[in-house]
Each structure stands twice: as structure tokens, then as C-alpha cells.
Design an enzyme around this catalytic site. Structure first.
Site, PDB file in Angstrom:
ATOM      1  N   CYS A   1      36.382  32.174  23.119  1.00  0.00           N
ATOM      2  CA  CYS A   1      37.291  32.025  24.074  1.00  0.00           C
ATOM      3  C   CYS A   1      38.186  30.727  24.318  1.00  0.00           C
ATOM      4  O   CYS A   1      38.984  30.527  24.665  1.00  0.00           O
ATOM      5  CB  CYS A   1      36.676  32.355  25.408  1.00  0.00           C
TER       6      CYS A   1
ATOM      7  N   GLU B   1      26.136  31.070  32.470  1.00  0.00           N
ATOM      8  CA  GLU B   1      27.488  30.274  32.509  1.00  0.00           C
ATOM      9  C   GLU B   1      27.921  30.005  33.951  1.00  0.00           C
ATOM     10  O   GLU B   1      29.015  30.210  34.323  1.00  0.00           O
ATOM     11  CB  GLU B   1      28.490  30.910  31.795  1.00  0.00           C
TER      12      GLU B   1
END
Lengths: 643, 643
Positions: free
Chosen positions: B406, B310
Site C-alpha cells: 500500500c 496497525e
């Protein structure tokens, strides 16, 4: 149709002879050193040592991949081909010795695979899906056939026949045998080669069993996985399409899974189909061929567009910067194409051989033969490659050897055996085919007819191919010359007289039927202006882009010639282009210079703006793709934006 | 400069009010159900249950990610913001109850993290690099501050102060404490928020310690790894740059590693730097800002161009089809940009808020608020996405919930707290800033000066922003209006009189200094023709392409409107374009129609050819990027080939 035997083809060619010499003088010795762990700094191979341990002549533990044995087999096959084209007593001695070692490593019952003999005897034939036992056997059989053809020595043939007898005692359709077939196809085509040497029906039938059984339900991979009480990992990693075992082969119409496995399988399928005259199998081979070459092949002849599982993906998914395009896969494509010619004498097949050979295969090896690409991308930016995990298999400099060293020996065996892809003949039609334009000569014997053919050419750089014939006596037969589809205006002269091509063209071959006399000569002119090639618009990566091709050679542009950020270069479709042979560049290549444009690096630091990018005229210099990365490392692209 | 408090900003806006309503009426209840595992078919969360188990009120085992607690914290923060902008007794009751639960789960010594309380008490504070204890604490602190601001209730503040006391007893520069800091930054900015509530220097100092200690040698991650006798895996997976711990923060000039971690860290760095007036820290923040927004940001405000870890990659590496561009990362970019405005009142920062908000953040949520994108790519071909492992995180339909959830609560807290990004004021200069054009009103009190501001606008679809002022008495102060850089010819009228902008422009703000009277009104006209945007030529993916932007809205084209193979579409730079607001499309959006071309699907099946591709004129229909994938699934691209 039969290919002219490798031993009967002498290559004397300005392009290929030096490469065959490289294989013989550099690559084969280098690889022998590698197999013996004698190359400082290279990843260890341990291959020969594994055989010594298996033979009980050395202590120690097995080291290497489960398919490490195949490295020796591929080397031995290359040696066989090399000896076929030129005697070398010391090399033959080394080979004889290693064959003796192989024989000593073979077990009483014929079993022969050092991984299982040394490391896991209890696991023999328990995991055909993953364990490569049949794959290694296949490569050893191919080596045996090549070595036997070259030397006439049967010892290695005897070894592999004993091995095949053992395999046949374990696997097959009969009661009490396992109905298993390889996870990695290879033995199928090898068995067909062996069958042609031995005439032993058992070899044909074992091949037929492996091909017919593939994909049958209940699925053998499930059966053996259950026997092994396999845990999740294998199942997750493996799916049947990875090994082309998701369907019976006759129902397969789309190439899927691991590209080398796929194309080895398809090659074996053709061999079997031609031998037994199986139309349904031929249809499957044709459908798969169409799918691979018209939907899943890079312009370089590279196949396999995903590094993940070294696999085919979906139609037209051909990303240039994440091409997997393993050298071995393009080599396999040559094997397959050569076999497709047995189904039909159509230039489409011979052209794929040419495309792969001069581009995506040759790129796998450095000009000095000492380093290799496993993966042959069509677009590289070093800084990005270094920092993106999704490009982790892409390299921009060739490496000396690989832990998984399949590609270097595969290259060696292909180039050494190049002679067998040049000529073929069809007895029933009295036709002799010239598929590839490579300087040298051959002798063809066809029903008592003796024909000598000599090619003189500076191909692929020059358009002229001179062919001289010699015959014992005047005879009628057909000489079929491939007219490459990249050549828009081929010309042909027989004994200086222009021949009208339109009347004698058949499936891409100019078929000259006449009574040939001694010293008849043919001049084939294949004008090779630079061609601008475009991709089918379904290939999203290449839309709005062009590639340069001249003759069979696909070109690329490199940072060393054109500065950085190659994507900022564009070429108009009417670009003025010139071609020049540069003797001292990259061991002699024809270079293309083209008038193009390059967008100036942005004056501002802004990432996004509404102004126009400003471009300036530049001379773009393109070199043959196969020769990229032989100078300083840097960016490279094949597909250039069209202005 | 201070932002106007969220409670003092009322949003009454045709674009945003419905989205805030969605957050309150749909998203917050949905997420509460998710936290309670009450959504059939969604991945289990177990978050509330983990707290119950930790509190000794339920039996069972911990389930979820190591940072599962943060889902509740982010939800609670969203609730806090939501209550700040509108009372809701039943929601407040739920929140009070869950705060009580959190309090009961907290241990005597202040420790509070259900993963470690329930599953691994022996591992507390042993792996700051990976274990997210400080990350979860940070989110809980943010939630506490938001809830306290909204309700005035201190209980959750007391809980987090007790937790911070505990953390401070374990970590810090003093002898006997561990010199550790979080692997996932977040607590830094949270501690600064808490400090502003408590005025407790300990909170400031702990933040300063985490920031100053980061990257110091000997490296804490090595020290704790050695203590854990860590085996290879962790080391291999982890490198220090992944957590921005490769260098002391003041030496960091290039954004690296996990993008959300990076930007949370940078946000905390600004908070600290502004509070303590640390120029070297400010310089680092500016350098990092420059690097992210001018070299590593998608036009949508998306950041993080690699799914692998990421992460950020190298400058200008912005692949559209493998963008990671996590919704959370763009949200973090808003947090950071808002803080950068504290360093300097420069429109560049406010514009990044706008860019991210209207594009790469809003795209993370479906129009109905019920499904989410974690990853926001700029180019999608479903069939390729389904078959390429290197695109495995790209989805083309939003999903109801994630195991690693998230993004949805992060979106909820951002949209609920949108009000705090609109206005700010600078007491010392007597300046009131309008950064964002959102209908509604606010009250600013500045040294006894009471100013009411009302915005009326149909932004982002319409160019007009009407601003009405109310003041207790006539007063001189400065009203600073952001003039968006995308607007080439802004016009401003004060009480119907045209104001010359050139003389009052300062860092992108029109600063109107005058004695303001009751009912003074301003008309800001921001003409928004469609702009053709190009990328810096170093962005290889976008060279030769353009993007359409109108006002702050980045557009895309979808298969549902334009057929398949969108890459075959091109637009000339002088394309005739029209804009129309379509009330019934995608809940009301302005649509761009442009005259372009589309390459015809190839007539032949050939993969490569030398003929030209044939194109035909087509009308291209573009919709706002944020609204993509709200109809039938299909291809989408933002960057379109320029003809």
C-alpha cells in the site's frame, strides 16, 4: 560443599516466618483446593480429577495443559518441604492419600502421565520436544525426594523409581532406545536429587545421557518430527534454541530461549558436573552464569525479557515495561545459584539468591498469599498495558490462579524450603558458611563436630545480625559469613572484639578461623544506607536513570504514593533521603523518602513545544518492589530518572 | 476555499522537483513492473494478471491480498497526477491500455473486483467489514478522477460510475438494499471527489449514507456476520472500534483503531460536512483532529503507535522503538489536514501537512526511490529489532516491495500531486493562500481576477522565500502567507518595505490586503535556527529528552555518524550548535552539529553498580530524519536525552 539439611534448619524470623506460615496455612490449602477445582471463580485446574480418571476411578475427559500433572507434583514438593519444617498430620494424611492415588494412576509398566494415559496413549514418547512427559516426571521426582526427606516414607520414591526405570527402558544411548531428551529440561536436576537418595547409578547415567545428548546431530527433534510426519506449524513455532537444544551444552555460552527451561537445564548441568567432576561442563555453566547475571538480568533478579516465548533476548535488552521476568524463572535462578555455590564458594552466587528472593520472586505473590503475578515488570502504566498488545502478559493486579499454574506452587515450594539456602558446610576445609541472614538456628555435624548456630536479626530492614554459637567442646573450624557486596562498610565483632575484615576476606566471605567455644558470639553489622544504583550504559532502557536499593531490597515508586505519570519524577544523585520502618504499611516495610522533582503536567495542550518543562520539588516515597500492587492499582516504576 | 488545481501549479524546486522526477522516472515505472511481476527478487504482486484473469484473457488463479486491486488503482492515480504535471505519451498509452483492461474485467452489472470475480463470486458483498470491496472501489474512483483531470478522458470515469451505480443498487437505506458500509473507509472521500466531477447527487448521497449509517444499531457487521454464520475467529480478531464503527461518527471524539482507516474516514467526513454544511459533523472532525494531533501523533507526523492491528492506542502512548507510524497513515493525515483547511483557514492544518510531508512520509522512501519503509520508527537498535517479536514490523533497511504494497504507490500519488497542497483561494473573501513554500509558479483565477504567483526558495534548507506576483491589471485582493509556528521571528517585506506582521496576522497567516500591481514582490524571511523541541510530559517515552528541529525538518542521529549505543548521547539545552549544508551527503542536506556528551561504555562488566557513569564531550551529528537509513544500517534515534 553441602547445604545443611532443611530439617535441621529452624527459621524464626520476623520477615520470613510469617511467609512460611502463609505458605503452610494459606497457600498450600488454597492450592490443594485449586487442584481439586474447589475455588469459585478461579480457572479450573482438573489436576486431581485427571489422576482419578487415569486410575480408572472416575469417568470423564482429560482437561488442562499437557503438563497439568506437574501442578500436583509441585504442590506435593511444597508439602514435603512444609512437613520437613513442621509436622502436620492432617496435611500428611492428604499427601499420603494423593500419593496412593498417584500410585493407582501409574501403569503396570511404570508409565505415569495422566495426559497421555487418558487422552493420547498412542502418543507416548513421540514428541519429547513439546510434550512435557519428562518435565512432569522431573517434578514428581523432586516431590518424591522432598516428601521422603520429610517423612521417611518411601512409597512415592518407589513410584518414581518405577517411572524412571520405565523411562530408562525407552530412552537412552543403547540400541533399540530412542536417543531423546526433554524439550523442557527439569528431569536432569531431579534425577540428580534422586540419585543422592537412591545411590542408583542408573539415575546418574540417565541424567548424564540427557545432558550429553542434548543438541547432538542428527538432531533428535528432527528425527522424531519426521516420525510424526509433522506439518509446518510445529517447525515454525519451534526452534532448537527455544529449548537450548541448538548446540551441545558444552558449546553453549549464551543464554537463549525459554528462560525457565534454560535455567533448569543449567542447574542440572551443575549437579552433574560437580558429581562427576566434569571441567568442560563446569566451564559452560560459568560462562552461562556470567551471561545471564551480567547481561540479561533485571535488578530484581528477574530474567527473560520477552513475553514472546517467555524468552531471553539479546545482551542488555532489558525493557522495564515489557519485562517477562516470570516468577518461575527467578525461582529457577535461585536453584541454579545454589548449585553454583557447589562449584565455588563465592558470594556472587549467594547474592543472586538474595536478590531474586527479596525482589523478583517475592513480588510474585500478594502479601496475603492469595494472588500471584506470573510476570513481574519493572514499569507499569495501567492504561497503556490495557491497550497495547505487546504488553498483553503484563498485569498490574495479581490474579488468583492461572490456567498455566506454574508460578504459585513454585513459590510455595521455594519459600517452604528456604531453610536449605541459608547454611552450608565444607567438610574437607572444616568450614561452615552462612549465606543468608535469616533468624533461626541450625545444627551442623561435620566429622564428629557438632556446631549449633543461632541467628538473630531484623534483616532485611535492620543492619544487625547476631550470631551465637554452641559447640560440644572447644574446636577449631572456620565460620564463613557472607559480606554482601551492597554493603560498603561491614563490621564484624567476635565476642565484642572488632575483627579486621580485610585479612580474612575470601571471595566475599569473612572467614573466621579459630578455636570456637560455647557461647561465642558474633555481631555482624551491615550498614544499609540507601544506595543509588545505575545500570551498565549498554542497558539502553535505564540510561540516565537510577534505582534505589537498601540492603538487599530494591525499591519502586507507586502511583498511590506519588501521583500519576511517575516518569515525570526525577531524583538528583545527592538527594536527601530518609528511611523509616512503617509498621502498619504493607505488613511492615522500610520506606524511603527522597527529595526529588516532578515535572508539572503541561499547562498547554500542546504535544510538542520548545519551552522547558517546569519541575517542582516533591517528596518521593519509595516502597520495596516486592510489595508493589498490594494497595490500589496504578502506575509503578523501579528505574527513576536521575536529575 | 478551493485548492488551486494541480494542473495549474508548476513545481520548480530544488528539494521537490528531483523527487517528482524520481516518482515519474523511477517509481511509477518500477511499480508498473512490480504490478506486472517483472522485478526479480521482489515479492510477487500478480495485480495485472488478476485483472487479465477476471477479463477472461488469461487462465490461472487469483493471487494476492483481498485488496490487491487497489495497488493498480493507486498506481493509476499516481499516473494521473504525474500526467497532470507533465505530458508523457507513452505513459498515457500504458494507462489507457490498463484502463481498457479494467473495463474488460468489469462485469455486466458494473461489479468490479478481481478477487471476487475470480476467486469468490459467491461472496460478493457478504463481508463489508473485512473484504475491502468498497475500499478498492474507492481507490479506483480516486484514480479515475485524477486521470480524468489530467487527460480529459472519460472512459475510466464511466467505468467507476457504472461501478458506483452497481454499489448503489446493492447498498443503501432503501428497502431491499443492505445497510452496509465499508470496514476500511476510503470510498467516502472518493465519492465526494467523483461528485465534484459528475455533479451526480447519487454520488453525494451514497457517501452520506456510508457516513451516517456507520456505527448505527442494530450493527451491520453483526447482521452480516450472522448471515455468514461466522465462527469465532473473525469476532475475536475484529472489534468495531478497529474500523471506527463502534459509534455513530458524530459521537466519536477519540481516534481509535486502524489508523489509516480512521484518517480516511475522517477525511471523507470533512468532505461531506463542508459540502452539506453539517455542523455536528464538523464538530466531530475537529474533536478527532485535536485528539490525533495533540495526543497521538509523533513529532514526525507519524500516527498509529501499535503494530498490533496497525492502530492508535491511548493518549500520549507514543513509544519510539515500537512506533507503527505507517507511511500510508501519515499520507492520510495530509489528506485530512488539507480538508480541514476547508473548514477553517488555520495554519495548524497546513503545518501538519508540512510536518508529515518533510518527515514521516518522506522517510518511507529511499533517496533513490527504489525501496520503502512501511513502518517509520523513531528509534531503532538493529540487534534488538532482530530478536524481539514485539518489534517484528520494525525494519532498519527499506525493502524493495511489499506483499501488502500500500505504501509505495501511496507515496507516488502524494508526491506527484504535491502541487495541489501549495495554494488555495477563497473567492468570497478575495484571498489567495500560500500554505507551503515550494519553488515554482501558479495561476489563480478568481472572479475574473488573474493572478500569477511565483515562489523562489531553497526551502526547507534556507530561510528566504521570494514571491513575485503578476496581475493583468491593478487589483485589490489578499495574499495570505503561512507563517510557520516553528519560526519565532518571521520577517516580511513587500516591495522591499518591511511589513508589521502583528497587525495582519490571522490564524497563523499574514494577510496582506492591498492593490497589487504587476511585479510586486514579497520577501518572506523565516529564520530557522535549530530548535530544541520537547514533548508534553504526559508522553512518558520522551520525558527528559529533546528532539532537534530546524525549519520543518525533524532531525535524528545515526550510528554511522555517532557510533553505537545512541541512547548514551545527551545534549545540554544550551548546546553550541552549527548548521551546514552538505551538498554531497544524502543528496544534499543541512546537517546539525551539536556539542554534547556520550557516556563511556562501562569499564567493568558489571550490570549494576553504584558508581557514576562517566561521560565525555562529543560532537553530535544529526541528519534529517527523512534521510535516515540511506547509508549503512545501524542505530537511529530522534529523541535524545537532555543533559
Amino acid at each position: 560443599m553441602e547445604n545443611v539439611d532443611l530439617k535441621d534448619v529452624i527459621i524464626d524470623d520476623s520477615f520470613w516466618s510469617k511467609r512460611q506460615k502463609l505458605i503452610k496455612e494459606t497457600v498450600i490449602p488454597y492450592q490443594w483446593a485449586a487442584l481439586n477445582d474447589a475455588i469459585p471463580g478461579a480457572e479450573p485446574s482438573h489436576t486431581i480429577e485427571n489422576f482419578r480418571i487415569a486410575a480408572g476411578e472416575s469417568n470423564g475427559e482429560y482437561y488442562g495443559m499437557v503438563f497439568q500433572d506437574s501442578d500436583l507434583a509441585k504442590w506435593l514438593e511444597a508439602v514435603g518441604h512444609s512437613l520437613a519444617i513442621g509436622k502436620d498430620e492432617s496435611l500428611e494424611k492428604i499427601a499420603d492419600d494423593v500419593i496412593d492415588l498417584i500410585g493407582r494412576a501409574q501403569q503396570e509398566d511404570g508409565y505415569l502421565n495422566t495426559y497421555f494415559i487418558v487422552a493420547h496413549p498412542e502418543r507416548k514418547w513421540t514428541n519429547l520436544r513439546d510434550d512435557h512427559e519428562l518435565y512432569c516426571a522431573g517434578h514428581l521426582i523432586e516431590a518424591a525426594v522432598a516428601y521422603f526427606h520429610a517423612t521417611g516414607k518411601r512409597k512415592i520414591i518407589d513410584i518414581v523409581c518405577k517411572l524412571v526405570d520405565h523411562i530408562d527402558s525407552v530412552l537412552g544411548p543403547e540400541a533399540g532406545k530412542k536417543r531423546g531428551y526433554p524439550g523442557h529440561p527439569e528431569i536432569e536436576l531431579a534425577l540428580m536429587k534422586l540419585y543422592k537418595v537412591t545411590g542408583n547409578k542408573k539415575h546418574l547415567e540417565l541424567c548424564r545421557f540427557f545432558i550429553d545428548e542434548r543438541g547432538a546431530e542428527p538432531h533428535y527433534y528432527d528425527i522424531e518430527a519426521e516420525r510424526r510426519k509433522e506439518s509446518g506449524r510445529g517447525e515454525k513455532f519451534h526452534n532448537k534454541s527455544y529449548s537450548q537444544a541448538h548446540l551441545p551444552v558444552r558449546e553453549q555460552t549464551e543464554a537463549v530461549g525459554h528462560s525457565v527451561r534454560a535455567v533448569y537445564l543449567y542447574s542440572g548441568m551443575v549437579d552433574l558436573a560437580v558429581e562427576i567432576g566434569d571441567e568442560s561442563l563446569i566451564d559452560a555453566c560459568k560462562a552461562l552464569w556470567e551471561n545471564v547475571t551480567q547481561k540479561k538480568m533485571y535488578i530484581t533478579g528477574g530474567i527473560g525479557s520477552s513475553q514472546y516465548r517467555e524468552s531471553f533476548t539479546v545482551n542488555y535488552d532489558l525493557p522495564n515495561n515489557r519485562a517477562y521476568t516470570e516468577t518461575c524463572a527467578s525461582i529457577a535462578l535461585v536453584f541454579w545459584a545454589d548449585r553454583m555455590l557447589q562449584i565455588e564458594e563465592n558470594r556472587d552466587y549467594a547474592e543472586i539468591i538474595e536478590r531474586a528472593l527479596y525482589n523478583g520472586i517475592l513480588s510474585g505473590m500478594s502479601l496475603d498469599g492469595k494472588s500471584y503475578f506470573y510476570v513481574n515488570p519493572l514499569e507499569v502504566w495501567p492504561s497503556t498495558v490495557d491497550h497495547r498488545n505487546d504488553m498483553s502478559s503484563v498485569k498490574y493486579t495479581r490474579q488468583p490462579w492461572f490456567g498455566c499454574a506454574c508460578c504459585p506452587p513454585n513459590l510455595a515450594r521455594l519459600i517452604a524450603s528456604l531453610g536449605q539456602y541459608i547454611y552450608s558446610y565444607n567438610k574437607s576445609n572444616k568450614e561452615i558458611f552462612i549465606h543468608q541472614f535469616v533468624g533461626g538456628n541450625t545444627k551442623v555435624e561435620m566429622d564428629g563436630l557438632h556446631v549449633g548456630i543461632e541467628q538473630k536479626t531484623e534483616y532485611p530492614w535492620d543492619e544487625k545480625v547476631n550470631i551465637a554459637l554452641s559447640v560440644d567442646e572447644e574446636q577449631e573450624f572456620t565460620l564463613a559469613l557472607r559480606l554482601p557486596s551492597w554493603c560498603k562498610e561491614p563490621k564484624l565483632k567476635v565476642n565484642n572484639e572488632v575483627v579486621d575484615l580485610s585479612s580474612i576476606l575470601e571471595k566475599g566471605y569473612a572467614k573466621i578461623t579459630r578455636v570456637w567455644k560455647q557461647d561465642d558470639h558474633i555481631e555482624l553489622i551491615l550498614p544499609m544506607p540507601v544506595e543509588i544504583v545505575r545500570a551498565n550504559p549498554n542497558v539502553r532502557e535505564n540510561i540516565g536513570k537510577l534505582a534505589l536499593q537498601r540492603g538487599p531490597i530494591v525499591y519502586c515508586i507507586e502511583e498511590v504514593d506519588n501521583g500519576e505519570n511517575l516518569q515525570s519524577i526525577s531524583l538528583p544523585s545527592d538527594s536527601n533521603m530518609s528511611v523509616k520502618f512503617e509498621e502498619s504499611l504493607l505488613e511492615g516495610v522500610s520506606v524511603i523518602k527522597a527529595e526529588g522533582f516532578k515535572i508539572n503536567p503541561s499547562d498547554s495542550e500542546q504535544l510538542y513545544f520548545t519551552s522547558h518543562n517546569v519541575k517542582a520539588p516533591v517528596e518521593v516515597k519509595a516502597i520495596p518492589y516486592f510489595a508493589w500492587s498490594n494497595r490500589e492499582p496504578g502506575e509503578m516504576i523501579v528505574w527513576i530518572r536521575e536529575e
